[in-house]
Design an enzyme around this catalytic site. Structure first.
Site, PDB file in Angstrom:
ATOM      1  N   LYS A   1     -29.679  45.515 -66.854  1.00  0.00           N
ATOM      2  CA  LYS A   1     -30.733  45.768 -65.875  1.00  0.00           C
ATOM      3  C   LYS A   1     -30.176  46.597 -64.703  1.00  0.00           C
ATOM      4  CE  LYS A   1     -31.770  43.201 -62.553  1.00  0.00           C
ATOM      5  NZ  LYS A   1     -32.209  42.674 -61.298  1.00  0.00           N
TER       6      LYS A   1
ATOM      7  N   ASP B   1     -36.618  43.081 -64.954  1.00  0.00           N
ATOM      8  CA  ASP B   1     -36.254  41.965 -64.077  1.00  0.00           C
ATOM      9  C   ASP B   1     -37.253  40.844 -64.309  1.00  0.00           C
ATOM     10  OD1 ASP B   1     -38.587  42.678 -62.850  1.00  0.00           O
ATOM     11  OD2 ASP B   1     -37.753  42.808 -60.833  1.00  0.00           O
TER      12      ASP B   1
END
Ligand code: SF4
Length: 218
Positions: free
Chosen positions: A124, A142
């Site tokens: 991420k 997320d």
């Protein structure tokens, strides 16, 4: 499961709701974005933005940060959750950037796999840094992006973060990945919130089984 056509319709509505969606971390260089993103794991961007001005004033780049004492970093980020682990990670990351990637500093490696070898940097974080700092297409999943994707039923409820990312990359045209990721984050952060989502009157309620059930049970 929501079809691609229906999902893209829902996403277009989400885009209209948050036309101003953008990354909320404050940074001036790719290195600072990397550090701010590491700090933002399980913390709010607001909280990170409160701590980073002093941190970056003291240690503005990888060279300076690599020579810091871990206690100095801890003292500057102690308002952020998991600050002890994060202080170790950003110190070690800075040291590795200088030792292993010194040839390309002050830039960062523009390679997802290489970035992920740095402590505290997962998929991420690598996606966020590459997209925001260099415009390299990617979708960082997320907690907000994951929740909204599952509520809109484009992936199984048990899908992993990687499966969510792969599904989004299949559904959304590549030239919209970066911007869509911001729209989905804003939508999850300010509207389709973890607790008490604003399902009543939600512009995408028509597309959302979860929301309909939620309203029935309220
Ligand atoms: Fe989220 Fe509710 Fe809207 Fe569905 S209806 S997208 S759960 S706010």
């Amino acid at each position: 499961m929501l079809s691609k056509k229906r999902y893209l319709e829902a996403l277009a509505i989400i885009e209209e709701m948050f036309p101003q969606a953008h990354g909320e971390l404050v940074w001036e260089t790719p290195f600072q974005l990397l550090i701010a993103t590491i700090l933002s794991a399980q913390a709010t961007d607001k909280g990170v933005n409160k701590a980073t001005p002093a941190l970056f004033a003291a240690f503005p780049d990888a060279q300076a940060m690599s020579q810091a004492k871990v206690e100095e970093i801890e003292a500057l980020i102690r308002t952020i959750g998991l600050y002890k682990t994060k202080a170790k990670n950003i110190l070690r990351t800075s040291q590795m950037l200088v030792a292993d990637f010194g040839g390309i500093l002050p830039d960062l490696p523009k390679d997802k796999k290489l970035l992920q070898t740095l402590p505290g940097v997962g998929r991420k974080t690598a996606n966020v840094v590459l997209a925001e700092a260099y415009g390299i297409p990617g979708i960082a999943v997320d907690t907000h992006v994951e929740r909204v994707s599952k509520r809109l039923d484009i992936v199984a409820q048990k899908a992993t973060v990687l499966e969510v990312e792969e599904k989004l990359m299949k559904l959304i045209p590549e030239d919209k990945w970066v911007q869509s990721h911001h729209h989905l984050i804003f939508f999850g952060r300010y509207h389709c919130t973890a607790k008490k989502p604003k399902c009543a009157g939600c512009p995408v309620l028509d597309y959302c089984k979860f929301g309909k059930k939620y309203l029935e049970n309220e």
